[in-house]
Design an enzyme around this catalytic site. Structure first.
Site, short mmCIF file in Angstrom:
data_model
loop_
_atom_site.label_atom_id
_atom_site.label_comp_id
_atom_site.label_asym_id
_atom_site.label_seq_id
_atom_site.Cartn_x
_atom_site.Cartn_y
_atom_site.Cartn_z
N GLU A 95 0.84 -1.19 0.00
CA GLU A 95 0.00 0.00 0.00
C GLU A 95 0.88 1.25 0.00
OE1 GLU A 95 -4.02 -1.07 2.25
OE2 GLU A 95 -2.31 -0.83 3.57
N CYS A 112 3.78 8.37 0.80
CA CYS A 112 4.37 7.52 1.83
C CYS A 112 4.62 6.14 1.21
CB CYS A 112 3.38 7.44 3.00
SG CYS A 112 3.92 6.35 4.30
N CYS A 119 6.81 -6.41 7.51
CA CYS A 119 7.94 -5.88 8.28
C CYS A 119 8.36 -6.89 9.33
CB CYS A 119 7.55 -4.57 8.96
SG CYS A 119 8.91 -3.84 9.89
N CYS A 123 6.79 -4.27 15.77
CA CYS A 123 6.43 -3.35 16.87
C CYS A 123 5.01 -3.70 17.33
CB CYS A 123 6.50 -1.90 16.40
SG CYS A 123 8.17 -1.44 15.90
N CYS A 126 1.79 -1.78 15.89
CA CYS A 126 1.75 -1.46 14.46
C CYS A 126 1.07 -2.58 13.64
CB CYS A 126 3.18 -1.24 13.96
SG CYS A 126 3.30 -1.10 12.17
N GLY A 174 7.59 -1.64 6.43
CA GLY A 174 8.96 -2.13 6.45
C GLY A 174 9.96 -1.23 7.16
N GLU A 175 11.11 -1.82 7.45
CA GLU A 175 12.22 -1.10 8.07
C GLU A 175 13.23 -0.81 6.95
OE1 GLU A 175 13.48 0.45 10.88
OE2 GLU A 175 15.13 0.67 9.47
N SER A 206 12.48 6.92 7.56
CA SER A 206 12.17 6.65 8.96
C SER A 206 12.64 5.25 9.36
CB SER A 206 10.66 6.76 9.18
OG SER A 206 10.33 6.37 10.49
N SER A 229 12.17 6.39 15.02
CA SER A 229 10.99 6.06 15.83
C SER A 229 11.44 5.73 17.24
CB SER A 229 10.28 4.85 15.22
OG SER A 229 9.81 5.21 13.94
N LEU A 230 11.16 6.65 18.15
CA LEU A 230 11.67 6.51 19.52
C LEU A 230 10.66 5.74 20.40
CD1 LEU A 230 14.10 7.35 21.26
CD2 LEU A 230 12.92 9.51 21.72
N HIS A 231 9.50 6.32 20.58
CA HIS A 231 8.34 5.70 21.25
C HIS A 231 8.48 5.41 22.75
CE1 HIS A 231 7.09 5.62 17.19
NE2 HIS A 231 7.48 4.41 16.87
N ASN A 305 -2.99 5.77 16.06
CA ASN A 305 -4.10 5.39 15.19
C ASN A 305 -4.47 3.95 15.55
OD1 ASN A 305 -4.07 7.80 13.48
ND2 ASN A 305 -2.06 7.05 12.85
N CYS A 348 -0.58 6.47 9.71
CA CYS A 348 0.64 5.79 10.11
C CYS A 348 0.34 4.48 10.80
CB CYS A 348 1.40 6.62 11.12
SG CYS A 348 2.18 8.01 10.43
N1 SAH Z 1 9.00 1.37 9.70
C1 SAH Z 1 9.35 2.71 9.90
C2 SAH Z 1 8.31 3.65 9.34
C3 SAH Z 1 6.94 3.40 9.90
S1 SAH Z 1 5.62 4.52 9.77
C4 SAH Z 1 9.55 3.00 11.37
O1 SAH Z 1 9.07 2.23 12.18
O2 SAH Z 1 10.15 4.01 11.68
C5 SAH Z 1 6.06 5.98 10.56
C6 SAH Z 1 5.77 6.07 12.06
O3 SAH Z 1 4.47 5.63 12.42
C7 SAH Z 1 6.72 5.25 12.87
O4 SAH Z 1 7.25 6.03 13.90
C8 SAH Z 1 5.85 4.17 13.44
O5 SAH Z 1 6.33 3.65 14.63
C9 SAH Z 1 4.55 4.90 13.62
N2 SAH Z 1 3.39 4.03 13.78
C10 SAH Z 1 3.29 2.71 13.54
N3 SAH Z 1 2.04 2.28 13.82
C11 SAH Z 1 1.35 3.34 14.25
C12 SAH Z 1 0.00 3.54 14.65
N4 SAH Z 1 -0.87 2.56 14.66
N5 SAH Z 1 -0.38 4.79 15.02
C13 SAH Z 1 0.49 5.82 14.97
N6 SAH Z 1 1.77 5.69 14.57
C14 SAH Z 1 2.20 4.48 14.23
FE1 SF4 Z 2 7.92 -2.20 11.13
FE2 SF4 Z 2 7.86 0.44 11.46
FE3 SF4 Z 2 5.68 -1.05 11.97
FE4 SF4 Z 2 7.76 -1.17 13.59
S1 SF4 Z 2 6.47 0.60 13.21
S2 SF4 Z 2 6.62 -2.94 12.78
S3 SF4 Z 2 9.46 -0.98 12.16
S4 SF4 Z 2 6.66 -0.76 9.99
#
Ligand code: SAH
Ligand code: SF4
Length: 361
Positions: A95, A112, A119, A123, A126, A174-175, A206, A229-231, A305, A348
């Site tokens: 997508e 995007c 992936c 996480c 996600c 993906g990463e 990212s 992506s810190l979180h 989200n 996201c």
């Molecule tokens: N795989 C990459 C890019 C992912 S999308 C990464 O992890 O960095 C971009 C951002 O959206 C990342 O920081 C990811 O952690 C975050 N993300 C993933 N799932 C999400 C969700 N359900 N709601 C909000 N942000 C989310």
């Molecule tokens: Fe993969 Fe990024 Fe989702 Fe983490 S947030 S599972 S690295 S796509």
């Protein structure tokens, strides 16, 4: 002739296309024409290449192919965000999301894109991570999703605007740093002034914290933005949210980011998904201030989200505001990401490798 043994022209550079043409006994400028048809006109039918001789078009059709992915399905959100389901050559599906920037008349889009089908990082919050990993994408597939999406967008909006996609963010599935070489090659192609011509400063990559990739990117002399992506700002919580943290804990991650900043002098963006009752307490804010303040960095807060089947929830507006204010008062350069496309599951982290259900409504 069976299509699988045709030469793939998608992904070939201008020089390679020139060489391809001269090997066919044609003048080199035909390669430049091909380049334009592929990367500016998003054409995959040789018969449409009106400035090539008829015989050559026929010959190319027998020997070569241009695998720009087709848009199988699409949805448009109330805010104008578009989600496309694209099919790759092996029928795997990915997508992409197009996010409108600015007013309708001269609207441009941020695209995007994905670098992997699924992936492997997994996480816990996600949708992509939950659906598992299928395979890496080749650089020409990464470029192909830009061309396929752009072609469809131009068609839908009835425009020939070449810069309709102004920004590209590697924030889909993906990463990216686990597919490093293909990712870098795709950036170089996106950036080509005679092709897609997307400026490096309009590209963001990212990563979930793949330390080797961060260190390698520091050496590339690219002007792209690095987002991390810190979180979570303590290892215990980050281990749970981003499993890659067990391999590269925060110390190692911050070391790599410091190295990146010192080598490139570029500002890094930290992404921080806001999960109710999980990572947005006063203590979390204080930890983040300690960690981020010394760095040339800003923080982008992403209100969660929600994903069907996962128990995380989005914090209330008030809680989002509190967390934001704590960071701001602590001297952090912080923004809250505006939610786009959530009504079509295009926000996201809502992208899936097998998104069939999402398009049925
Ligand atoms: N795989 C990459 C890019 C992912 S999308 C990464 O992890 O960095 C971009 C951002 O959206 C990342 O920081 C990811 O952690 C975050 N993300 C993933 N799932 C999400 C969700 N359900 N709601 C909000 N942000 C989310
Ligand atoms: Fe993969 Fe990024 Fe989702 Fe983490 S947030 S599972 S690295 S796509």
């Amino acid at each position: 002739m069976v299509s699988s043994i045709k030469d793939e022209l998608l992904g070939k550079s201008i020089e390679e296309l020139q060489e391809y043409m001269t090997e066919m006994g044609e003048p080199a400028f035909r390669g430049r024409q091909l380049f334009k048809w592929i990367y500016v006109k998003e054409t995959n039918s040789f018969y449409d290449m009106s400035d090539l001789p008829r015989e050559l078009r026929k010959k190319l059709d027998l020997t070569a192919r241009i695998s720009i992915p087709r848009v199988l399905k699409q949805r448009v959100a109330a805010d104008g965000t578009r989600k496309y389901l694209l099919e790759l050559r092996d029928k795997k599906r990915i997508e992409t999301v197009l996010i409108p920037q600015g007013q309708e008349k001269d609207c441009r889009y941020t695209l995007c894109i994905s670098t992997q089908v699924g992936c492997p990082i997994g996480c816990s919050f996600c949708a992509t991570g939950q659906a598992g990993f299928q395979r890496n994408m080749d650089y020409y597939e990464i470029i192909g999703q830009v061309l396929g999406s752009k072609r469809e967008l131009k068609r839908k909006l009835k425009t020939n605007e070449e810069n309709i996609i102004s920004n590209v963010v590697y924030m889909g599935m993906g990463e990216p740093f686990l597919n490093y070489d293909q990712m870098i090659k795709s950036i170089q192609m996106l950036n080509h002034p005679k092709g897609l011509n997307i400026g490096q400063r309009h590209i963001t990559v990212s990563t979930s914290g793949e330390v080797n990739g961060i260190r390698r990117l520091a050496q590339e002399e690219l002007q792209v933005t690095l987002a991390v992506s810190l979180h979570a700002c303590d290892d215990e919580l980050r281990n749970q949210l981003v499993p890659l943290n067990r391999k590269y804990p925060l110390d190692a991650l911050i070391d790599a980011i410091e190295y990146y900043i010192s080598e490139t002098n570029r500002r890094v963006t930290f992404e921080y998904v806001m999960l109710d009752e999980v990572n947005i307490s006063r203590r979390d804010a204080d930890n983040m201030i300690k960690l981020v303040k010394p760095l040339l960095a800003n923080v982008n807060l992403i209100p969660y989200n929600e994903v069907v089947g996962l128990s995380f929830t989005k914090p209330s507006k008030q809680k989002i505001q509190h967390f934001y204010s704590w960071l701001m008062e602590g001297g952090i350069n912080v923004t809250v990401r505006e939610e786009k496309g959530a009504d079509i599951m295009a926000a996201c982290g809502q992208l899936r490798a097998d998104p069939g259900i999402i398009y049925k409504s």
